[in-house]
Design a protein around this motif. Structure first.
Motif, short mmCIF file in Angstrom:
data_model
loop_
_atom_site.label_atom_id
_atom_site.label_comp_id
_atom_site.label_asym_id
_atom_site.label_seq_id
_atom_site.Cartn_x
_atom_site.Cartn_y
_atom_site.Cartn_z
N LEU A 3 0.95 -1.28 -0.12
CA LEU A 3 -0.08 0.16 0.08
C LEU A 3 0.86 1.44 0.01
CD1 LEU A 3 -2.76 -1.07 2.48
CD2 LEU A 3 -2.85 -1.52 0.06
N ASP A 4 1.94 1.15 0.81
CA ASP A 4 2.94 2.23 0.69
C ASP A 4 3.34 2.82 -0.92
OD1 ASP A 4 2.63 2.47 3.33
OD2 ASP A 4 4.53 1.50 3.84
N THR A 5 3.53 1.70 -1.57
CA THR A 5 3.84 2.12 -2.95
C THR A 5 2.73 2.80 -3.78
OG1 THR A 5 3.41 -0.19 -3.86
CG2 THR A 5 5.56 0.23 -2.87
N GLU A 6 1.58 2.50 -3.45
CA GLU A 6 0.18 3.02 -4.04
C GLU A 6 0.27 4.44 -4.14
OE1 GLU A 6 -1.76 0.96 -6.29
OE2 GLU A 6 -0.46 -0.47 -5.81
N ARG A 7 -0.40 5.24 -4.99
CA ARG A 7 -0.68 6.66 -5.14
C ARG A 7 -2.14 6.85 -5.74
NH1 ARG A 7 3.15 5.89 -2.39
NH2 ARG A 7 4.98 7.18 -2.29
N THR A 8 -2.73 7.99 -5.02
CA THR A 8 -4.18 8.38 -5.73
C THR A 8 -4.14 8.44 -6.97
OG1 THR A 8 -3.89 10.64 -4.90
CG2 THR A 8 -5.03 9.15 -3.43
N LYS A 9 -5.12 8.29 -7.94
CA LYS A 9 -5.03 8.50 -9.30
C LYS A 9 -4.88 10.00 -9.70
CE LYS A 9 -5.60 4.10 -9.88
NZ LYS A 9 -4.69 3.04 -10.33
N GLN A 10 -5.26 10.74 -9.17
CA GLN A 10 -5.49 12.27 -9.51
C GLN A 10 -4.44 13.21 -9.09
OE1 GLN A 10 -7.91 13.46 -11.76
NE2 GLN A 10 -8.33 11.21 -12.11
#
Length: 367
Positions: free
Chosen positions: A341-348
């Motif tokens: 999850l720490d590598t994920e980012r919001t799309k916008q």
């Protein structure tokens, strides 16, 4: 904590898996025995499952798991923009008109689109682009599903107004552990709510449909033929008449499955691509194993040793049972291992997602 904009986590152009929850207004039991009105609405669970079957056959979205309770329902959905790319303009128009028909028969079922109805879509490039996007859009699936349920229920009750509580909840599942834990969490909802004692008795769940299919596959051809409602030999394709035909297969068949989208060979679902690195039988065994631990005192005993899937994923029994029991509270925005999850980012906006301390501590203890 303020809820995220849907566009920050959901992109119809990507293949994504989400845990979806939708609740009736004010928590009323509008799918079961409602204590306020004294009426029983269990038949609406049948409606919802029928809608799920229809949507799974028309949308470019895989239905992985579902459970329908008295005041809410859970879905695990996978958007399939890659499948839409395999459909020509006529197929895109046909599918949309089966979801939003211009004409219905006497029973309210969509009629086969006429050439003129198809042309109004396939001869409009802008409309085609928009509908292609909608067919793999989870928000459109939920928008139309809840709309049809609400309109039908309000008509039955001769009332108007909101039927569902606010908007649906959507949690992205970013890794295999999250998909597995969430699917088990969804399939065991009735057992955890003390509504059912076993997986096969969990009505209106994907688990029950998978059990029914396995049981039916063990029938001899003679038994199968006798079971036919009209006394005639059934369709040649056994997959098309399985109780779980509208569900995504469990097994990914890594290493042996063909590359690419894998469009379905039947008209019951969008694709034949699985979602877990295990067989259907292994998944049901894990469900049963988890259910026995979540509900002490039920029949049977815990098998010796750990199920192979837990060992393969590196999940201890303690961690696994905590994940399944507390999935909803552990993951309120996005689900997976904290390091993933720490590598994920919001799309916008590209912001990092918040991971609850409870989730970090749980996985930290298992490290």
């Amino acid at each position: 904590m303020a809820r995220s904009n849907r566009c920050e986590v959901m992109d119809p152009s990507e293949v994504q898996i989400f845990h979806i929850v939708s609740r009736t207004t004010r928590g009323c039991w509008l799918f079961g025995q409602d204590s306020i009105s004294g009426k029983n609405y269990d038949h609406r669970k049948v409606w919802i499952e029928e809608y799920l079957q229809h949507f799974a056959a028309c949308f470019a979205i895989d239905l992985l798991s579902f459970s329908i309770l008295s005041n809410h329902f859970h879905l695990v959905l996978r958007s399939r923009s890659d499948i839409v790319g395999t459909w020509d303009d006529t197929e895109v128009a046909r599918r949309w008109l089966m979801i939003c028909p211009e004409r219905k028969d006497d029973r309210g079922n969509p009629m086969t689109p006429s050439q003129a109805e198809l042309d109004r879509i396939r001869k409009s490039p802008e409309k085609l682009v928009e509908i292609r996007s909608r067919l793999s859009n989870l928000s459109w699936w939920m928008r139309l599903l809840n709309q049809q349920i609400a309109q039908r229920a309000n008509k039955e009750d001769d009332t108007t107004g909101h039927f569902f509580e606010q908007r649906f909840k959507a949690i992205p599942l970013v890794d295999e552990e999250a998909v597995l834990a969430c699917s088990v969490y969804v399939d065991l909802n009735l057992i955890r709510a003390c509504i059912a004692e076993t997986v096969e008795l969990s009505e209106h769940t994907s688990a029950q449909r998978r059990v029914e299919s396995i049981q039916a596959s063990q029938q001899t051809p003679r038994d199968d033929e006798k079971a036919s409602a009209d006394g005639e030999t059934q369709a040649a394709d056994p997959q098309a008449r399985r109780a779980d035909a509208f569900l995504s297969p469990v097994n990914l068949h890594e290493g042996t499955a063909p590359a690419g989208p894998q469009p379905s060979k039947t008209n019951a679902r969008c694709s034949d691509k699985g979602f877990l690195a295990m067989s259907e039988e292994e998944y049901l065994e894990l469900l049963d194993w988890s259910a026995r631990h979540l509900a002490p005192g039920k029949r049977g005993s815990t098998p010796e040793g750990h199920p192979p899937i837990l060992e393969r994923l590196g999940l201890s029994p303690t961690l696994w049972l905590s994940l399944v029991a507390d999935f909803g509270s552990l993951f309120s925005t996005i689900a997976g291992r904290p390091e993933h999850l720490d590598t994920e980012r919001t799309k916008q906006t590209g912001r990092r997602f918040y991971v609850p301390k409870q989730a970090r501590d749980l996985f930290g203890q298992a490290a």
